[in-house]
Design an enzyme around this catalytic site. Sequence first.
Site, PDB file in Angstrom:
ATOM      1  N   SER A  98      -2.942  -3.887  -0.022  1.00  0.00           N
ATOM      2  CA  SER A  98      -1.759  -4.584   0.480  1.00  0.00           C
ATOM      3  C   SER A  98      -2.143  -5.980   0.949  1.00  0.00           C
ATOM      4  O   SER A  98      -3.057  -6.148   1.759  1.00  0.00           O
ATOM      5  CB  SER A  98      -1.139  -3.790   1.635  1.00  0.00           C
ATOM      6  OG  SER A  98       0.143  -4.253   1.955  1.00  0.00           O
ATOM      7  N   THR A 106      11.946  -7.618 -11.772  1.00  0.00           N
ATOM      8  CA  THR A 106      11.392  -8.971 -11.854  1.00  0.00           C
ATOM      9  C   THR A 106      10.259  -9.138 -10.846  1.00  0.00           C
ATOM     10  O   THR A 106      10.387  -8.770  -9.681  1.00  0.00           O
ATOM     11  CB  THR A 106      12.484 -10.021 -11.576  1.00  0.00           C
ATOM     12  OG1 THR A 106      13.539  -9.856 -12.530  1.00  0.00           O
ATOM     13  CG2 THR A 106      11.928 -11.427 -11.668  1.00  0.00           C
ATOM     14  N   GLY A 164       0.793  -1.226   0.000  1.00  0.00           N
ATOM     15  CA  GLY A 164       0.000   0.000   0.000  1.00  0.00           C
ATOM     16  C   GLY A 164       0.821   1.270   0.000  1.00  0.00           C
ATOM     17  O   GLY A 164       0.475   2.251  -0.666  1.00  0.00           O
ATOM     18  N   CYS A 167       2.175   1.528  12.069  1.00  0.00           N
ATOM     19  CA  CYS A 167       3.148   2.380  11.386  1.00  0.00           C
ATOM     20  C   CYS A 167       3.588   3.556  12.258  1.00  0.00           C
ATOM     21  O   CYS A 167       4.502   4.288  11.896  1.00  0.00           O
ATOM     22  CB  CYS A 167       2.563   2.899  10.080  1.00  0.00           C
ATOM     23  SG  CYS A 167       2.101   1.572   8.949  1.00  0.00           S
ATOM     24  N   GLN A 208      -7.116  -1.081   4.201  1.00  0.00           N
ATOM     25  CA  GLN A 208      -7.891  -1.710   5.278  1.00  0.00           C
ATOM     26  C   GLN A 208      -9.211  -2.294   4.791  1.00  0.00           C
ATOM     27  O   GLN A 208      -9.801  -3.144   5.474  1.00  0.00           O
ATOM     28  CB  GLN A 208      -8.169  -0.686   6.382  1.00  0.00           C
ATOM     29  CG  GLN A 208      -6.944  -0.220   7.139  1.00  0.00           C
ATOM     30  CD  GLN A 208      -6.315  -1.297   7.995  1.00  0.00           C
ATOM     31  OE1 GLN A 208      -6.989  -2.198   8.490  1.00  0.00           O
ATOM     32  NE2 GLN A 208      -5.006  -1.218   8.172  1.00  0.00           N
TER      33      GLN A 208
END
Length: 374
Positions: free
Chosen positions: A193, A231, A69, A319, A173
């Site tokens: 995410s 990649t 995210g 976070c 979320q």
Amino acid sequence: MIYLDNAATTKMCDEAVQAMEPYLNEMYGNPSGIYNLSKMAKEIVDSARENIADAIHTKPENIFFTSGGTESDNWVLENAHNFGNHIITSSIEHHAILNKCASMEKEGMDISYIGTDREGVVNPYEIADRIRNDTALISIMFANNEIGTIQPIKEIGEIAKEYHIMFHTDAVQAFCHVPIDVENLGIDMLSASSHKFHGPKGIGFLYVREPEKMLPLIYGGGQERGKRAGTENVIGIAGMSAAVVEAMKNLDKRMKKETELRNYLINRVLREIPYVRLNGHASKRLPGNANFTIAGIDGTSLVVLMDNDGICVSSGSACSAGDDSASHVITAIGVPEQYAYGTIRITLCADNTKEEIDYTIHCLKENVRKMRSM
């Protein structure tokens, strides 16, 4: 251990683990190759793109794989330079948005930060009032990572379309936790995410309605149609794809169970512990989110005491761990600073049980009583 911090990360589902295993040691080819080993890797990448596109009702060519995210959010904001000199966002966004916006302000970009009401809901009409001739982007999160409030995304999408402005939503979320139809909601770009919906860490995606308007995030080879070189993380993509399929297959059932557990938890906490405030909207919130401010306690200390009881909860966003300041989300919704530090977040998943919630409430009551007596 009772794990109740699913907004921070989730345990990988069995389906994701099983889907990843072959790409660890058997089908390890580079998807860009032309021999069969590479073709097998490319097939899972293509299949994952289709599964994700189906989940949000779009086309596979609109899905770009990223590391998660934060990268997706930053990519969107960086591209705003192409369309104007003004961004509209909210004061309760994730730091992936707020810190990038702060950096862009130093470079000359104007940012308008929309406030919220006491339940954490932005007013779409205030967004409309802030629109200027040079507005490049509206970026409002789908649901808040701390208090779980779900925003009026459809109304914001309609405003963005009326003024011909790109609309991005950080749905980290929300994706795979509530239904999302990007066409119906008028979303132009969406971040997600994998580790927030029982997939592996280090992989996510960005949905882009008009990819031709996006400048590349990373320059190099031609991966991701030249927009994000490097990649592909085939192992992560395989796990994320399996997690998406599993989540969408049981979405209604999971939402129902999580909502019932959440409401049971909220009702008991508010009834049995005095001087507690529920943060966020009472009903327009993520199914598994409960966020409380408890007078007379320190949230971080409470998290430690709960951990001693074998229960994982948090005092805010993962976070923001290590940040001594009060949560920007909690203060934005009007919680006085002297109480803001007494906030804890409890986030459930469908694997949690009523017995676990009962034990959690018992420990919560005891630990609050101890802290207040001190």
